[in-house]
Design an enzyme around this catalytic site. Structure first.
Site, PDB file in Angstrom:
ATOM      1  N   ASP A   8     -31.018  26.709 -36.181  1.00 32.75           N
ATOM      2  CA  ASP A   8     -32.448  26.709 -35.871  1.00 32.75           C
ATOM      3  C   ASP A   8     -32.714  27.667 -34.694  1.00 32.75           C
ATOM      4  O   ASP A   8     -31.791  27.969 -33.928  1.00 32.75           O
ATOM      5  CB  ASP A   8     -32.845  25.273 -35.494  1.00 32.75           C
ATOM      6  CG  ASP A   8     -34.233  25.202 -34.935  1.00 32.75           C
ATOM      7  OD1 ASP A   8     -35.151  25.718 -35.599  1.00 32.75           O
ATOM      8  OD2 ASP A   8     -34.409  24.653 -33.833  1.00 32.75           O
ATOM      9  N   ASP A  10     -36.245  27.861 -32.543  1.00 27.34           N
ATOM     10  CA  ASP A  10     -37.063  27.323 -31.444  1.00 27.34           C
ATOM     11  C   ASP A  10     -36.579  25.957 -30.966  1.00 27.34           C
ATOM     12  O   ASP A  10     -36.399  25.032 -31.761  1.00 27.34           O
ATOM     13  CB  ASP A  10     -38.527  27.234 -31.882  1.00 27.34           C
ATOM     14  CG  ASP A  10     -39.121  28.608 -32.093  1.00 27.34           C
ATOM     15  OD1 ASP A  10     -39.141  29.383 -31.131  1.00 27.34           O
ATOM     16  OD2 ASP A  10     -39.526  28.911 -33.226  1.00 27.34           O
ATOM     17  N   LYS A 150     -35.552  22.810 -44.826  1.00 28.21           N
ATOM     18  CA  LYS A 150     -34.403  23.629 -44.421  1.00 28.21           C
ATOM     19  C   LYS A 150     -33.138  23.254 -45.196  1.00 28.21           C
ATOM     20  O   LYS A 150     -32.203  24.049 -45.268  1.00 28.21           O
ATOM     21  CB  LYS A 150     -34.168  23.513 -42.917  1.00 28.21           C
ATOM     22  CG  LYS A 150     -35.230  24.218 -42.073  1.00 28.21           C
ATOM     23  CD  LYS A 150     -34.790  24.315 -40.616  1.00 28.21           C
ATOM     24  CE  LYS A 150     -35.899  24.826 -39.720  1.00 28.21           C
ATOM     25  NZ  LYS A 150     -35.470  24.908 -38.303  1.00 28.21           N
ATOM     26  N   ASP A 173     -32.520  21.046 -33.281  1.00 29.40           N
ATOM     27  CA  ASP A 173     -33.125  20.205 -32.239  1.00 29.40           C
ATOM     28  C   ASP A 173     -34.189  19.244 -32.744  1.00 29.40           C
ATOM     29  O   ASP A 173     -34.568  18.326 -32.037  1.00 29.40           O
ATOM     30  CB  ASP A 173     -33.794  21.099 -31.173  1.00 29.40           C
ATOM     31  CG  ASP A 173     -35.102  21.705 -31.659  1.00 29.40           C
ATOM     32  OD1 ASP A 173     -35.101  22.299 -32.754  1.00 29.40           O
ATOM     33  OD2 ASP A 173     -36.126  21.560 -30.975  1.00 29.40           O
ATOM     34  N   ASP A 177     -35.076  19.945 -38.821  1.00 28.44           N
ATOM     35  CA  ASP A 177     -33.672  20.312 -39.037  1.00 28.44           C
ATOM     36  C   ASP A 177     -32.896  19.210 -39.775  1.00 28.44           C
ATOM     37  O   ASP A 177     -31.772  19.451 -40.234  1.00 28.44           O
ATOM     38  CB  ASP A 177     -32.987  20.611 -37.699  1.00 28.44           C
ATOM     39  CG  ASP A 177     -33.658  21.761 -36.978  1.00 28.44           C
ATOM     40  OD1 ASP A 177     -33.958  22.760 -37.663  1.00 28.44           O
ATOM     41  OD2 ASP A 177     -33.894  21.660 -35.761  1.00 28.44           O
TER      42      ASP A 177
HETATM   43  O1  LIG Z   1     -41.919  27.607 -36.266  1.00 27.28           O
HETATM   44  C1  LIG Z   1     -41.803  26.523 -35.646  1.00 27.28           C
HETATM   45  O2  LIG Z   1     -42.686  25.673 -35.624  1.00 27.28           O
HETATM   46  C2  LIG Z   1     -40.532  26.189 -34.948  1.00 27.28           C
HETATM   47  O3  LIG Z   1     -39.505  26.722 -35.632  1.00 27.28           O
HETATM   48  P1  LIG Z   1     -37.975  26.258 -35.536  1.00 27.28           P
HETATM   49  O4  LIG Z   1     -37.711  25.729 -36.883  1.00 27.28           O
HETATM   50  O5  LIG Z   1     -37.276  27.558 -35.204  1.00 27.28           O
HETATM   51  O6  LIG Z   1     -37.789  25.250 -34.443  1.00 27.28           O
HETATM   52 MG   LIG Z   2     -36.395  23.885 -33.544  1.00 30.18          MG
END
Ligand SMILES: O=C(O)COP(=O)(O)O
Ligand SMILES: [Mg+2]
Length: 224
Positions: A8, A10, A150, A173, A177
């Site tokens: 992942d 963010d 995902k 996180d 996920d």
């Molecule tokens: O786009 C988002 O809301 C966050 O994305 P992420 O899946 O990288 O945490």
């Molecule tokens: Mg994330």
């Protein structure tokens, strides 16, 4: 046997201001196996991020709704954005301040700034759009088809790369996920991960965000 990582972005490689951790980039580049990035973000962002970080040419965008293998290959779209657009029109009538994010670049789902409670959006969607759901990543609210996540993204990217999903270690996180943790053979959670992800992880980093990602990847490298 673990042959690749699906990571992942963010809140895992970045902090809450979306600043990427240099330590996490170093850990990715040192890992002797490919690292596939998986995010709720749009696929053109994923392509640029993968290139700059030095990750694999395979990537999962829009929470699994879009997959691309090869920087110069076309993205493969796994869900119909039109139904999301119709549902978004309903939600935006109900919540006039609701702001879309990156709408012109999205191919399979829509995202909104987190100015409305996710449960209020869910309640408004409810009966009329049973095939759609709202997912809160802590960074944005995503309006997406239940049929993609995902985890399905990992299954698709693994088959395009000639791997099995269980040959991947997943790093993350947040709630979005969880499906990729279920499909992967090993789960690595950063220290700031939500409790439901830590509960199913094989390794929980002591440190949060990118430092935790680097810690988890160094732990994984010792197990290979
Ligand atoms: O786009 C988002 O809301 C966050 O994305 P992420 O899946 O990288 O945490
Ligand atoms: Mg994330």
């Amino acid at each position: 046997m673990i042959k690749a990582v699906v990571a992942d972005i963010d809140g895992t490689l970045t902090d809450m201001q979306r600043r990427i951790s240099v330590e996490a980039i170093v850990a990715i580049r040192k890992l002797p196996i490919p690292v596939v990035l998986a995010s709720g973000n749009v696929i053109c962002f994923m392509r640029a991020a993968s290139k700059l970080i030095g990750a694999s040419e395979a990537m999962i965008g829009e929470n699994g709704g879009v997959v691309q293998v090869g920087y110069d290959s076309p993205p493969v779209v796994f869900a119909d954005i039109e139904e999301c657009r119709r549902a978004a029109a309903l939600l935006q009538r109900r919540f006039p301040g609701l702001e879309q994010l990156d709408a012109r670049y999205r191919l399979s789902e829509l995202a909104f700034r987190r100015t409305v409670d996710a449960n209020e959006l869910r309640a408004a969607l409810d009966m009329e759009y049973p095939s759609l759901e709202v997912v809160d990543t802590q960074f944005a609210l995503h309006l997406k088809h239940k049929s993609v996540n995902k985890g399905t993204g990992l299954v698709n990217v693994a088959s395009m790369m000639g791997f099995k999903p269980e040959e991947f270690a997943a790093l993350g996180d947040s709630a979005n996920d969880l499906p990729m943790f279920e499909a992967a053979g090993l789960g690595l959670a950063v220290g700031n991960a939500v409790p439901e992800l830590k509960d199913v992880a094989d390794y929980v980093a002591v440190k949060p965000y990118g430092e935790g990602a680097a810690e988890a990847l160094r732990w994984l490298a010792r197990q290979l």
